[in-house]
Design an enzyme around this catalytic site. Sequence first.
Site, mmCIF file in Angstrom:
data_model
loop_
_atom_site.group_PDB
_atom_site.id
_atom_site.type_symbol
_atom_site.label_atom_id
_atom_site.label_comp_id
_atom_site.label_asym_id
_atom_site.label_seq_id
_atom_site.Cartn_x
_atom_site.Cartn_y
_atom_site.Cartn_z
ATOM 1 N N HIS A 322 0.810 -1.214 0.000
ATOM 2 C CA HIS A 322 0.000 0.000 0.000
ATOM 3 C C HIS A 322 0.842 1.262 0.000
ATOM 4 C CE1 HIS A 322 0.647 0.836 4.382
ATOM 5 N NE2 HIS A 322 0.755 -0.479 4.450
ATOM 6 N N CYS A 341 2.788 -5.527 6.726
ATOM 7 C CA CYS A 341 2.476 -5.165 5.344
ATOM 8 C C CYS A 341 3.627 -4.350 4.758
ATOM 9 C CB CYS A 341 1.172 -4.385 5.273
ATOM 10 S SG CYS A 341 -0.279 -5.401 5.676
#
Length: 423
Positions: A322, A341
């Site tokens: 992201h 992440c």
Amino acid sequence: MNTSRRIFLTGASLIALDLIASAALAQEAQGLDAIGQLLKSQGRGNWSDDFDAQASQSNKIASRLPIFSPQTVTYIEQAIGQYQQIVAQGGWPVVPSTKKLKLGVVDPDVEVLRKRLIISGDLSARAGVSQAYDTYVDAAVKRFQTRHGLPADGVMGKYTYAALNISAQVRLGQLETNLVRLRSMSGFLGDRYVMVNIPAAQIEAVENNRVVSRHTAIVGKIDRQTPIVNSKINEVVVNPYWNAPVSIVRKDIIPLMRKNPKYLVENNIHILGPDGNEIDPQTIDWNTEDAAKFRFRQDPGAINAMASVKINFPSPDGVYMHDTPSQGLFNKLMRFESSGCVRVQNVRDLVVWLLRDTPGWNRQHFEQAIKSGENTPIQLVNPVPVYFTYVSAWSTGDGVVQFRDDIYGRDGVDELQISSTAL
């Protein structure tokens, strides 16, 4: 480097250097031949630029060769042979780490530094051994720093000393460990794929066995490690909602709410019950962990934890890639800051490449979708393979060996965890 590793800013750790330690010496060796070629050239307006370019063409650090490549396996095998010879000949000397050596310094320790850099191939033997930290040594140190993912500033700080003084025997073992990892991934991985190298905190977008773009990444903390993943990117979400993982609710959000009861409101985060209805934060006892049984969802927007875009793929650990509103983190030396992440610098470039085969999603349409502020999921017509891997040593060229900090300690030698040992 007196600055803390956690706030040390540099944009240079992943910038390719064309300088090599023997650049000026190579100019002298080429001599009149190179000058003659330039005088006869059609475009003589940039003689100095052309001359420098000719002198520094060989042995570059920069490469479009992917880390996952049969050629990389061949190069690392060659490097292992070279390091076996270095070990057999007694390795390299330990460089005293008591001084901040840099360009212009004259000091007996520079003699040891020169010997060390000559043995590893960063400094030409023709540069000789003296006490002068001259331009040859400066270029050699920058080359060494770049190969080790350090700020290429030419200054001998604690992280450079720590990397220099890892023994040749340990480096040989690191190469052998990573050869096994590279061999397991040297087959066909797809015409297009994305590779996330965790120790390097770097991403490669690869097409037809050529790196089309590299992206600086932020990966998991030591206590919240990014997992190994083999999957396929199947969705891009523009202006995503962020659903906080339970681990973040427990470790971060609950303690923050205890300090600041307005934290959720200030960050556009809503608590949702099992039925999807919103729950008033004031009805929750924040002195317990009862809140962890609910869903915490942050609205799209400028302060969203994923900023403009999220890249999805099936993963048993629930990880994804992201954007981030905290762009300054990409300038850190140690980019191990996430909860597992992967944050991607210049993520929009990567997304446009991923969406290339998806009708209607060119760069202009994508940027317009971001400006709209609306949550927009996009399914990829052709899913793109993605590989999260752990490679702390590799070679993408003859004589160019890359090493990185063994941040998660998977290489089996404590000395290779420079982020810990150099404190």
